[in-house]
Write a protein that holds these residues in place. Sequence first.
Motif, PDB file in Angstrom:
ATOM      1  N   ALA A 106       5.772 -12.240 -22.372  1.00  0.00           N
ATOM      2  CA  ALA A 106       4.952 -11.028 -22.381  1.00  0.00           C
ATOM      3  C   ALA A 106       3.921 -11.060 -21.255  1.00  0.00           C
ATOM      4  CB  ALA A 106       4.251 -10.874 -23.732  1.00  0.00           C
ATOM      5  N   GLY A 107       3.289 -12.228 -21.044  1.00  0.00           N
ATOM      6  CA  GLY A 107       2.312 -12.351 -19.973  1.00  0.00           C
ATOM      7  C   GLY A 107       2.940 -12.180 -18.606  1.00  0.00           C
ATOM      8  N   PHE A 108       4.125 -12.750 -18.415  1.00  0.00           N
ATOM      9  CA  PHE A 108       4.821 -12.643 -17.129  1.00  0.00           C
ATOM     10  C   PHE A 108       5.203 -11.190 -16.838  1.00  0.00           C
ATOM     11  CE2 PHE A 108       8.599 -12.767 -14.431  1.00  0.00           C
ATOM     12  CZ  PHE A 108       8.172 -13.603 -13.406  1.00  0.00           C
ATOM     13  N   ILE A 109       5.769 -10.492 -17.823  1.00  0.00           N
ATOM     14  CA  ILE A 109       6.186  -9.102 -17.630  1.00  0.00           C
ATOM     15  C   ILE A 109       4.986  -8.186 -17.413  1.00  0.00           C
ATOM     16  CG2 ILE A 109       7.335  -7.124 -18.731  1.00  0.00           C
ATOM     17  CD1 ILE A 109       9.267  -9.326 -17.835  1.00  0.00           C
ATOM     18  N   SER A 110       3.884  -8.474 -18.099  1.00  0.00           N
ATOM     19  CA  SER A 110       2.700  -7.612 -18.011  1.00  0.00           C
ATOM     20  C   SER A 110       2.115  -7.565 -16.610  1.00  0.00           C
ATOM     21  CB  SER A 110       1.622  -8.088 -18.989  1.00  0.00           C
ATOM     22  OG  SER A 110       1.011  -9.291 -18.540  1.00  0.00           O
ATOM     23  N   VAL A 111       2.307  -8.644 -15.846  1.00  0.00           N
ATOM     24  CA  VAL A 111       1.744  -8.716 -14.501  1.00  0.00           C
ATOM     25  C   VAL A 111       2.340  -7.636 -13.597  1.00  0.00           C
ATOM     26  CG1 VAL A 111       1.602 -10.175 -12.429  1.00  0.00           C
ATOM     27  CG2 VAL A 111       1.152 -11.147 -14.675  1.00  0.00           C
ATOM     28  N   GLY A 112       3.610  -7.315 -13.817  1.00  0.00           N
ATOM     29  CA  GLY A 112       4.261  -6.293 -13.003  1.00  0.00           C
ATOM     30  C   GLY A 112       3.593  -4.933 -13.112  1.00  0.00           C
ATOM     31  N   ILE A 113       3.070  -4.616 -14.280  1.00  0.00           N
ATOM     32  CA  ILE A 113       2.370  -3.347 -14.484  1.00  0.00           C
ATOM     33  C   ILE A 113       0.873  -3.510 -14.244  1.00  0.00           C
ATOM     34  CG2 ILE A 113       1.818  -1.533 -16.157  1.00  0.00           C
ATOM     35  CD1 ILE A 113       4.432  -2.222 -17.569  1.00  0.00           C
ATOM     36  N   THR A 171      -1.002  -5.626 -12.399  1.00  0.00           N
ATOM     37  CA  THR A 171      -1.567  -5.904 -11.078  1.00  0.00           C
ATOM     38  C   THR A 171      -1.908  -4.632 -10.306  1.00  0.00           C
ATOM     39  OG1 THR A 171      -0.344  -7.999 -10.982  1.00  0.00           O
ATOM     40  CG2 THR A 171      -1.236  -7.159  -8.911  1.00  0.00           C
ATOM     41  N   PRO A 172      -0.992  -3.666 -10.161  1.00  0.00           N
ATOM     42  CA  PRO A 172      -1.367  -2.429  -9.458  1.00  0.00           C
ATOM     43  C   PRO A 172      -2.480  -1.654 -10.158  1.00  0.00           C
ATOM     44  CG  PRO A 172       1.021  -2.626  -9.646  1.00  0.00           C
ATOM     45  CD  PRO A 172       0.442  -3.663 -10.528  1.00  0.00           C
ATOM     46  N   VAL A 173      -2.466  -1.644 -11.486  1.00  0.00           N
ATOM     47  CA  VAL A 173      -3.502  -0.926 -12.239  1.00  0.00           C
ATOM     48  C   VAL A 173      -4.873  -1.537 -11.979  1.00  0.00           C
ATOM     49  CG1 VAL A 173      -4.364  -0.377 -14.550  1.00  0.00           C
ATOM     50  CG2 VAL A 173      -1.931  -0.134 -14.039  1.00  0.00           C
ATOM     51  N   ASP A 174      -4.962  -2.853 -12.066  1.00  0.00           N
ATOM     52  CA  ASP A 174      -6.233  -3.538 -11.824  1.00  0.00           C
ATOM     53  C   ASP A 174      -6.683  -3.385 -10.377  1.00  0.00           C
ATOM     54  OD1 ASP A 174      -6.366  -4.325 -14.427  1.00  0.00           O
ATOM     55  OD2 ASP A 174      -6.551  -6.463 -14.017  1.00  0.00           O
ATOM     56  N   LEU A 175      -5.744  -3.416  -9.445  1.00  0.00           N
ATOM     57  CA  LEU A 175      -6.078  -3.265  -8.032  1.00  0.00           C
ATOM     58  C   LEU A 175      -6.753  -1.922  -7.778  1.00  0.00           C
ATOM     59  CD1 LEU A 175      -5.564  -4.443  -5.029  1.00  0.00           C
ATOM     60  CD2 LEU A 175      -3.788  -2.701  -4.973  1.00  0.00           C
ATOM     61  N   HIS A 231      -4.758   8.632  -4.631  1.00  0.00           N
ATOM     62  CA  HIS A 231      -5.007   8.454  -3.201  1.00  0.00           C
ATOM     63  C   HIS A 231      -5.180   6.983  -2.861  1.00  0.00           C
ATOM     64  CE1 HIS A 231      -7.659   8.433   0.463  1.00  0.00           C
ATOM     65  NE2 HIS A 231      -6.650   9.183   0.871  1.00  0.00           N
ATOM     66  N   CYS A 232      -5.848   6.237  -3.734  1.00  0.00           N
ATOM     67  CA  CYS A 232      -6.040   4.802  -3.529  1.00  0.00           C
ATOM     68  C   CYS A 232      -4.697   4.084  -3.522  1.00  0.00           C
ATOM     69  CB  CYS A 232      -6.945   4.238  -4.629  1.00  0.00           C
ATOM     70  SG  CYS A 232      -7.185   2.448  -4.533  1.00  0.00           S
ATOM     71  N   PHE A 233      -3.866   4.366  -4.505  1.00  0.00           N
ATOM     72  CA  PHE A 233      -2.546   3.735  -4.604  1.00  0.00           C
ATOM     73  C   PHE A 233      -1.707   4.046  -3.371  1.00  0.00           C
ATOM     74  CE2 PHE A 233       1.881   3.475  -5.841  1.00  0.00           C
ATOM     75  CZ  PHE A 233       1.940   2.309  -6.596  1.00  0.00           C
ATOM     76  N   ARG A 234      -1.698   5.317  -2.963  1.00  0.00           N
ATOM     77  CA  ARG A 234      -0.894   5.736  -1.812  1.00  0.00           C
ATOM     78  C   ARG A 234      -1.408   5.106  -0.520  1.00  0.00           C
ATOM     79  NH1 ARG A 234      -1.140  10.835  -2.671  1.00  0.00           N
ATOM     80  NH2 ARG A 234      -2.772  11.339  -1.157  1.00  0.00           N
ATOM     81  N   THR A 235      -2.724   5.040  -0.360  1.00  0.00           N
ATOM     82  CA  THR A 235      -3.317   4.475   0.849  1.00  0.00           C
ATOM     83  C   THR A 235      -2.996   2.995   0.979  1.00  0.00           C
ATOM     84  OG1 THR A 235      -5.140   6.074   0.744  1.00  0.00           O
ATOM     85  CG2 THR A 235      -5.476   4.099   2.098  1.00  0.00           C
ATOM     86  N   VAL A 236      -3.164   2.245  -0.111  1.00  0.00           N
ATOM     87  CA  VAL A 236      -2.859   0.808  -0.085  1.00  0.00           C
ATOM     88  C   VAL A 236      -1.385   0.587   0.195  1.00  0.00           C
ATOM     89  CG1 VAL A 236      -2.821  -1.322  -1.444  1.00  0.00           C
ATOM     90  CG2 VAL A 236      -4.766   0.223  -1.635  1.00  0.00           C
ATOM     91  N   LEU A 237      -0.526   1.392  -0.418  1.00  0.00           N
ATOM     92  CA  LEU A 237       0.913   1.243  -0.213  1.00  0.00           C
ATOM     93  C   LEU A 237       1.300   1.527   1.231  1.00  0.00           C
ATOM     94  CD1 LEU A 237       3.599   0.680  -1.663  1.00  0.00           C
ATOM     95  CD2 LEU A 237       3.789   3.130  -2.103  1.00  0.00           C
ATOM     96  N   GLN A 238       0.689   2.550   1.843  1.00  0.00           N
ATOM     97  CA  GLN A 238       1.004   2.899   3.233  1.00  0.00           C
ATOM     98  C   GLN A 238       0.495   1.849   4.210  1.00  0.00           C
ATOM     99  OE1 GLN A 238      -0.776   6.794   3.576  1.00  0.00           O
ATOM    100  NE2 GLN A 238       1.024   7.859   2.770  1.00  0.00           N
ATOM    101  N   GLY A 251      -3.209 -10.399  -5.301  1.00  0.00           N
ATOM    102  CA  GLY A 251      -3.791 -11.103  -6.448  1.00  0.00           C
ATOM    103  C   GLY A 251      -2.813 -11.387  -7.571  1.00  0.00           C
ATOM    104  N   VAL A 252      -1.507 -11.167  -7.324  1.00  0.00           N
ATOM    105  CA  VAL A 252      -0.513 -11.347  -8.381  1.00  0.00           C
ATOM    106  C   VAL A 252      -0.435 -12.806  -8.841  1.00  0.00           C
ATOM    107  CG1 VAL A 252       1.447 -11.706  -6.799  1.00  0.00           C
ATOM    108  CG2 VAL A 252       1.847 -10.764  -9.088  1.00  0.00           C
ATOM    109  N   GLY A 253      -0.637 -13.752  -7.906  1.00  0.00           N
ATOM    110  CA  GLY A 253      -0.603 -15.169  -8.287  1.00  0.00           C
ATOM    111  C   GLY A 253      -1.718 -15.523  -9.248  1.00  0.00           C
ATOM    112  N   ALA A 254      -2.931 -15.031  -8.944  1.00  0.00           N
ATOM    113  CA  ALA A 254      -4.074 -15.280  -9.824  1.00  0.00           C
ATOM    114  C   ALA A 254      -3.887 -14.593 -11.167  1.00  0.00           C
ATOM    115  CB  ALA A 254      -5.358 -14.791  -9.158  1.00  0.00           C
ATOM    116  N   MET A 255      -3.253 -13.415 -11.141  1.00  0.00           N
ATOM    117  CA  MET A 255      -3.036 -12.694 -12.390  1.00  0.00           C
ATOM    118  C   MET A 255      -2.006 -13.404 -13.263  1.00  0.00           C
ATOM    119  SD  MET A 255      -2.919  -8.626 -12.862  1.00  0.00           S
ATOM    120  CE  MET A 255      -3.175  -7.886 -14.473  1.00  0.00           C
TER     121      MET A 255
END
Length: 245
Positions: A50-57, A59-63, A97-104, A114-118
């Motif tokens: 559960a902890g491993f799968i949760s990181v996929g969702i 990490t972007p939310v926390d970022l 806008h934040c999500f799109r800007t970081v992705l671009q 920060g996925v490793g720390a998460m």
Amino acid sequence: MSFPLASIAVYSSVVFGVFSNTQRLLSQLRHGDPACEPTLADVTLASMVAGFISVGIGTPVDLVKIRLQMQTQPYIEGNVKLKPTVPEFPLYRGPIHCFRTVLQKEGIAGIYRGVGAMLLRDVPGYCLYFIPYTFFCGWITPEGCISPSPSSIWLAGGIAGAISWGTATPMDVVKSRLQADGVYLNKYKGTLDCILQSYQNEGLKVFFRGITVNTVRGFPMSSAMFLGYELSLKAMKRGQTETNP
């Protein structure tokens, strides 16, 4: 707040769903019955999955949440060695806008900064979330009761949340610093570099900043989470029984 509020339902559903279904799968494989009482090893493995799968969702939310929060803070030149050009207006207009800007600008790697720390926070963190809950729920529930009472669920969930968030604070600090990094300059090269720089500049106490707030917040949040989860399961099971007698 809009982005975390909009995503918390999906995030929690995935975490609790993965945990519950992994437990059932392990019980089926070990004992031939998915409804069989899970062992400590089953709960631990289900928590880790559960902890491993949760990181996929998560990490972007926390970022996005951290980027939006930190851009409202004053820029302190003394905290960094470089002198980047800091815009007078907010860099991000909102969560999308934040999500799109970081992705671009940074690609998928930027979204998962920060996925490793998460992973280091959430995999052991969820073990210290579900295992204490299972233990305290069983300990509080009187013998002979088929299922725990709402008050037992509330108390066990709160204790589990306080333990989990309290112990996860050091890696939460590292994760937050990595995700806040990269807006005006890149200060950290990775998780280990962030840990070393933070320790060298501010000492061991930096990793325990906010531990009181995290622990206090974890109690009511987790109480509500577990209570809603257990009551929802009971309601759905009752509805299935009435539909299919």
